[in-house]
Design a protein around this motif. Sequence first.
Motif, PDB file in Angstrom:
ATOM      1  N   SER A  89      65.753 -11.370  10.098  1.00  0.00           N
ATOM      2  CA  SER A  89      65.293  -9.672   9.754  1.00  0.00           C
ATOM      3  C   SER A  89      63.854 -10.081   9.272  1.00  0.00           C
ATOM      4  O   SER A  89      63.942 -10.489   8.184  1.00  0.00           O
ATOM      5  CB  SER A  89      66.147  -9.044   8.732  1.00  0.00           C
ATOM      6  N   THR A 113      65.923 -14.870   4.343  1.00  0.00           N
ATOM      7  CA  THR A 113      66.750 -13.988   4.392  1.00  0.00           C
ATOM      8  C   THR A 113      68.188 -14.256   3.929  1.00  0.00           C
ATOM      9  O   THR A 113      69.110 -13.886   3.087  1.00  0.00           O
ATOM     10  CB  THR A 113      67.466 -13.188   5.670  1.00  0.00           C
ATOM     11  N   GLN A 159      71.556 -12.235   6.463  1.00  0.00           N
ATOM     12  CA  GLN A 159      71.186 -11.258   7.298  1.00  0.00           C
ATOM     13  C   GLN A 159      72.435 -11.227   8.160  1.00  0.00           C
ATOM     14  O   GLN A 159      73.060 -10.157   8.457  1.00  0.00           O
ATOM     15  CB  GLN A 159      69.969 -11.254   8.312  1.00  0.00           C
TER      16      GLN A 159
END
Length: 455
Positions: A226, A261, A270
């Motif tokens: 992400s 992330t 994520q």
Amino acid sequence: MVFTLVGENAEVHTEQLPRQAAGQSAAWFDRARAVTPGGVNSPVRAFSAVGGTPRFIASARGAWLTDVDGNQYVDLVCSWGPMLLGHAHPDVQAAVQEAVARGTSYGTPTRSEVELAEEIVARTPVEQVRLVSSGTEATMSAIRLARGFTGRDLVVKFAGCYHGHVDSLLAEAGSGLATHAVPGTPGVPAASTAATLVLPYNDPAAVEKAFAERGDEIACLITEASPGNMGVVPPAPGFNQVLARICARHGALFVSDEVMTGFRVSRRGQWGLDGAREGWAPDLMTFGKVMGGGFPAAALGGPPAGMAWLSPEGPVYQAGTLSGNPVATTAGLATLRLATDEVYAHVDGVAATISAAADEALSAAGVPHVVQAGGSMFSVFFTPEGTTDVPDYATAGTQDTTAFKAFFHAMLERGVYLPPSAFEAWFCSAAHDDRAVEHVLAALPAAAEAAGAAR
Ligand SMILES: *Cc1c(COP(=O)(O)O)cnc(C)c1O
């Protein structure tokens, strides 16, 4: 003397001294520039995008930074992600001090690196990891592994995704689909980036087209799980799953870069927010930042059949003097063990509160903007009037950086340390308590006015 000196960059840093006294920081910055290019050891720290004097930080505790002039700031950078628990967490400190007392590096296998690997394996779909010292090393090694494993050379990446300063990944986007990448910096041979295809993010058709044309030459597709390095641009629902499917169809590896992330946006990164729910897993993953607990530690991981290609088991060479360092792995392990569901729920709540308040303050001041979040990572885009969504790098690039600059300095003067660039994620921690959050909320209206006045 082979190098000639280029002086233009020097004045950028002195054009706008903030009201808050930064005399000691300025003096240290002068000393730093004498002995280090640009005065910093990683470029964004130099404040080049916002002007003014970079703050030299003397200490940090919880949600707060203290600079060498004694000014305090609520930290919304958190070392660019790692400090999920806040600064100087007492349990992490105690574990590190105990580790240091046993010696700091042996160049042999140790227990804590096994325990850290087990913790990563327990939280993610990877079954084996190789520990390294930086996110750059992790992505570089993942790409070498993908190329060795597939016997193919091409790498696909997305414009605006950052994977560390790996030669073949420092390619900027061309404007069309599937353009041959040109190096994003001098010093990278054209041959390195000629093997890199750069595509627009969140555009499945562009990915289909590139694989239709050259699928049998593509070793891997690498993506931020992400993206947070062009500001926060989350994947459209299902986008990562589509990428995994296209890669599988063409025998290319799907490399999900969770250096930012991983262990930050959820227990399982994520992947915990999309793959775990949708029932797919990447072929290789990379981790860093939070898993080092503020020390240099990173990892690449995947299934045993793939990881077995790495030396000493397999033919793809990979090594590191300080890889799996006992102090770094102790800090990472202590951090992950403390990163409970309650921590993630708290960080999510703080991020939601601050991002909603920033949105409201900018709206009240009539400043056009878009706030986007990917889990607890979020950022504010100073996009033109009428923009409602930032799906890719081209849209992120339409920002009014002058408005951001004014906003940044107004926040800094009020004791809030934001990322010094309009293209970076904002980070919170478990230590951001009501007092820290209130301090940020109180600063936002005046900063929004300053951004409005600067447009
Ligand atoms: C920070 C980052 C890297 C590079 O990690 P370093 O430790 O700075 O080398 C790679 N990928 C992503 C997604 C990152 O955010």
